[in-house]
Design a protein around this motif. Structure first.
Motif, mmCIF file in Angstrom:
data_model
loop_
_atom_site.group_PDB
_atom_site.id
_atom_site.type_symbol
_atom_site.label_atom_id
_atom_site.label_comp_id
_atom_site.label_asym_id
_atom_site.label_seq_id
_atom_site.Cartn_x
_atom_site.Cartn_y
_atom_site.Cartn_z
ATOM 1 N N TRP A 119 -36.261 80.579 51.920
ATOM 2 C CA TRP A 119 -35.069 79.819 51.517
ATOM 3 C C TRP A 119 -34.475 80.295 50.206
ATOM 4 O O TRP A 119 -33.251 80.232 50.025
ATOM 5 N N ILE A 120 -35.291 80.786 49.281
ATOM 6 C CA ILE A 120 -34.720 81.365 48.063
ATOM 7 C C ILE A 120 -33.964 82.644 48.399
ATOM 8 O O ILE A 120 -32.864 82.878 47.899
ATOM 9 N N THR A 121 -34.528 83.454 49.293
ATOM 10 C CA THR A 121 -33.830 84.661 49.739
ATOM 11 C C THR A 121 -32.530 84.304 50.451
ATOM 12 O O THR A 121 -31.492 84.936 50.236
ATOM 13 N N PHE A 122 -32.562 83.269 51.284
ATOM 14 C CA PHE A 122 -31.368 82.834 52.003
ATOM 15 C C PHE A 122 -30.263 82.414 51.028
ATOM 16 O O PHE A 122 -29.093 82.791 51.196
ATOM 17 N N VAL A 123 -30.611 81.641 50.010
ATOM 18 C CA VAL A 123 -29.603 81.186 49.035
ATOM 19 C C VAL A 123 -29.039 82.367 48.256
ATOM 20 O O VAL A 123 -27.830 82.424 47.998
ATOM 21 N N LYS A 124 -29.879 83.312 47.886
ATOM 22 C CA LYS A 124 -29.372 84.515 47.206
ATOM 23 C C LYS A 124 -28.381 85.259 48.086
ATOM 24 O O LYS A 124 -27.326 85.687 47.620
ATOM 25 N N ASN A 125 -28.716 85.412 49.356
ATOM 26 C CA ASN A 125 -27.812 86.093 50.287
ATOM 27 C C ASN A 125 -26.538 85.291 50.511
ATOM 28 O O ASN A 125 -25.454 85.866 50.620
ATOM 29 N N LEU A 126 -26.654 83.990 50.577
ATOM 30 C CA LEU A 126 -25.481 83.127 50.732
ATOM 31 C C LEU A 126 -24.561 83.261 49.528
ATOM 32 O O LEU A 126 -23.345 83.356 49.662
ATOM 33 N N TRP A 127 -25.150 83.267 48.340
ATOM 34 C CA TRP A 127 -24.371 83.373 47.105
ATOM 35 C C TRP A 127 -23.637 84.715 47.021
ATOM 36 O O TRP A 127 -22.519 84.793 46.533
ATOM 37 N N ASN A 128 -24.260 85.768 47.514
ATOM 38 C CA ASN A 128 -23.675 87.108 47.447
ATOM 39 C C ASN A 128 -22.920 87.485 48.719
ATOM 40 O O ASN A 128 -22.607 88.656 48.924
ATOM 41 N N ASP A 129 -22.588 86.506 49.557
ATOM 42 C CA ASP A 129 -21.922 86.749 50.832
ATOM 43 C C ASP A 129 -20.558 87.400 50.623
ATOM 44 O O ASP A 129 -19.739 86.915 49.849
ATOM 45 N N ALA A 130 -20.346 88.498 51.310
ATOM 46 C CA ALA A 130 -19.066 89.205 51.206
ATOM 47 C C ALA A 130 -18.281 89.147 52.518
ATOM 48 O O ALA A 130 -17.231 89.755 52.626
ATOM 49 N N SER A 131 -18.779 88.381 53.486
ATOM 50 C CA SER A 131 -18.129 88.340 54.793
ATOM 51 C C SER A 131 -16.918 87.419 54.825
ATOM 52 O O SER A 131 -16.147 87.457 55.772
ATOM 53 N N GLY A 132 -16.772 86.584 53.815
ATOM 54 C CA GLY A 132 -15.655 85.653 53.797
ATOM 55 C C GLY A 132 -16.006 84.287 54.358
ATOM 56 O O GLY A 132 -15.167 83.391 54.381
ATOM 57 N N LEU A 133 -17.229 84.115 54.822
ATOM 58 C CA LEU A 133 -17.632 82.813 55.354
ATOM 59 C C LEU A 133 -17.972 81.825 54.243
ATOM 60 O O LEU A 133 -17.577 80.666 54.307
ATOM 61 N N ALA A 134 -18.703 82.275 53.232
ATOM 62 C CA ALA A 134 -19.169 81.369 52.189
ATOM 63 C C ALA A 134 -18.106 81.097 51.130
ATOM 64 O O ALA A 134 -18.094 80.024 50.526
ATOM 65 N N PHE A 135 -17.238 82.059 50.894
ATOM 66 C CA PHE A 135 -16.209 81.904 49.862
ATOM 67 C C PHE A 135 -14.865 82.336 50.434
ATOM 68 O O PHE A 135 -14.778 83.301 51.175
ATOM 69 N N ASP A 136 -13.831 81.588 50.071
ATOM 70 C CA ASP A 136 -12.504 81.955 50.559
ATOM 71 C C ASP A 136 -11.922 83.078 49.709
ATOM 72 O O ASP A 136 -12.589 83.613 48.826
ATOM 73 N N ASP A 137 -10.685 83.440 49.965
ATOM 74 C CA ASP A 137 -10.050 84.558 49.258
ATOM 75 C C ASP A 137 -9.920 84.307 47.758
ATOM 76 O O ASP A 137 -9.890 85.242 46.970
ATOM 77 N N ALA A 138 -9.836 83.045 47.367
ATOM 78 C CA ALA A 138 -9.719 82.700 45.945
ATOM 79 C C ALA A 138 -11.081 82.650 45.258
ATOM 80 O O ALA A 138 -11.160 82.470 44.048
ATOM 81 N N GLY A 139 -12.139 82.800 46.038
ATOM 82 C CA GLY A 139 -13.486 82.772 45.468
ATOM 83 C C GLY A 139 -14.101 81.386 45.426
ATOM 84 O O GLY A 139 -15.162 81.192 44.846
ATOM 85 N N ASP A 140 -13.431 80.413 46.049
ATOM 86 C CA ASP A 140 -13.959 79.054 46.083
ATOM 87 C C ASP A 140 -14.916 78.887 47.253
ATOM 88 O O ASP A 140 -14.701 79.450 48.326
ATOM 89 N N PRO A 141 -15.984 78.078 47.063
ATOM 90 C CA PRO A 141 -16.935 77.847 48.150
ATOM 91 C C PRO A 141 -16.268 77.132 49.328
ATOM 92 O O PRO A 141 -15.433 76.253 49.137
ATOM 93 N N THR A 142 -16.660 77.502 50.527
ATOM 94 C CA THR A 142 -16.127 76.893 51.742
ATOM 95 C C THR A 142 -17.100 75.827 52.253
ATOM 96 O O THR A 142 -18.195 75.661 51.708
#
Length: 83
Positions: free
Chosen positions: A22-45
């Protein structure tokens, strides 16, 4: 309640696995570049918040399960040392 040796070790291993996964998952979520976790403005989705909540909940439950396993292992060792 008394846990068997195998159950105690399984619960402890599950707790350690939970920390790693789960720590690895959160790190990967935070660094997500696919556009799913953060919108174009960089805000969390919504995807980010739901998965963060899932990860934190799973991390906390895994920690609690690991603590139960650790207590079981310690109790078995104390019991063995008293004999």
């Amino acid at each position: 309640m008394r846990l068997s040796r195998s159950a105690s070790w399984f619960l402890l291993a599950f707790g350690v696995w939970s920390w790693f996964i789960w720590i690895t998952f959160v790190k990967n979520l935070w660094n997500d570049a696919s556009g799913l976790a953060f919108d174009d403005a960089g805000d969390p989705t919504g995807y980010f918040w739901v998965h963060l909540l899932l990860a934190v909940t799973s991390f906390l439950l895994g920690t609690a399960i690991g603590v139960i396993g650790l207590r079981g292992v310690r109790a078995l060792r104390r019991e063995r040392d008293e004999k």
